[in-house]
Scaffold this active site. Sequence first.
Site, PDB file in Angstrom:
ATOM      1  CG  ASP A 152      -2.201  -0.835   0.958  1.00  0.00           C
ATOM      2  OD1 ASP A 152      -2.526  -1.086  -0.221  1.00  0.00           O
ATOM      3  OD2 ASP A 152      -2.850  -1.226   1.943  1.00  0.00           O
TER       4      ASP A 152
ATOM      5  NE  ARG B  78      -1.137   1.816   4.026  1.00  0.00           N
ATOM      6  CZ  ARG B  78      -1.589   2.846   3.308  1.00  0.00           C
ATOM      7  NH1 ARG B  78      -2.880   3.092   3.242  1.00  0.00           N
ATOM      8  NH2 ARG B  78      -0.754   3.628   2.655  1.00  0.00           N
TER       9      ARG B  78
ATOM     10  NE  ARG C 127      -8.374   2.038   7.368  1.00  0.00           N
ATOM     11  CZ  ARG C 127      -7.539   1.783   6.360  1.00  0.00           C
ATOM     12  NH1 ARG C 127      -6.417   2.442   6.267  1.00  0.00           N
ATOM     13  NH2 ARG C 127      -7.845   0.881   5.479  1.00  0.00           N
TER      14      ARG C 127
ATOM     15  CG  HIS D 229      -8.413   7.107   4.070  1.00  0.00           C
ATOM     16  ND1 HIS D 229      -7.728   6.151   3.341  1.00  0.00           N
ATOM     17  CD2 HIS D 229      -7.850   7.104   5.307  1.00  0.00           C
ATOM     18  CE1 HIS D 229      -6.798   5.601   4.117  1.00  0.00           C
ATOM     19  NE2 HIS D 229      -6.853   6.160   5.307  1.00  0.00           N
TER      20      HIS D 229
ATOM     21  CB  CYS E 141      -5.315   6.835  -2.601  1.00  0.00           C
ATOM     22  SG  CYS E 141      -7.011   6.845  -2.089  1.00  0.00           S
TER      23      CYS E 141
END
Length: 265
Positions: free
Chosen positions: A64, A89, A135, A164, A258
Amino acid sequence: MTKTILMCSPTYFAVEYEINPWMHTDNPVQLDMAKQQWQKLHDIYTEKLNWEVKLVEPVEHLPDMVFTANGALLYQGKVALPNFRQPDRQPETAKFEAWFKQQGYDQQFLPKYNFEGEGDALIWNDLLFAGYPWRTDKPAHREVADFLQIKTVSLQLADARFYHLDTALTIVDKTTVAIYPKAFTKESQQLIHQIVPHVIEASDQDAVAYGLNAMSDGKNIVIPEGANNLIAKYREHGYSVHPTPISEFQKSGGGVKCLTLEIRV
Ligand code: ARG
């Protein structure tokens, strides 16, 4: 207006775990297609829009990392680093930290609470819109606001598919944002309307096509293809719209924005 942005090549991009409703390890990424889509986005930025693209080295088993928007939030030369919610992550933070150090950014801050960079923190004029709770934790907004010395408005997200802030809101220009209203609580929708003079509303179809996950320089808007209602609205308003395919990244819950981090010096 030209921009400097940070991208990360999708060399090691994959869906290796499931941390949002879009990710299914049994729906694998077609890596060749992902590479083509990423290159196309990169070329729109550099060739059509004349933006400067900087690159951070991809790292094996950090699939990611391609989503650089989560790698930091920059404001006036200061770097707020991400404190990722999911352990998968978390090792990305040190990679982004090292990249910014090497570029000479020595004012860095790691929030104590979970905070996922520009994914949940979008600057509009001199105001920071910050998303929670999927998140990023709401208390992180205060930590980041204090470090960056920026007025901050917390917006509550209400649909797990738009986990997000940058999947639910686009900064379009100095007087305009676009939102998917249903991704926000009623109170947060009202707050946006109170603060921003022009609010463009996206349809369900636009949102599912990841149409809010777009980049704008105030004139040009780079947007996932398929967000047809929103694309038409932008064109009616006179923006120059650049739709581009992002299907492989959407398998990971990502899109145009993103894949892009703004470097604000
Ligand atoms: N698979 C990534 C995750 O779930 C996608 C990140 C998308 N980034 C963003 N800025 N919305 O963390």
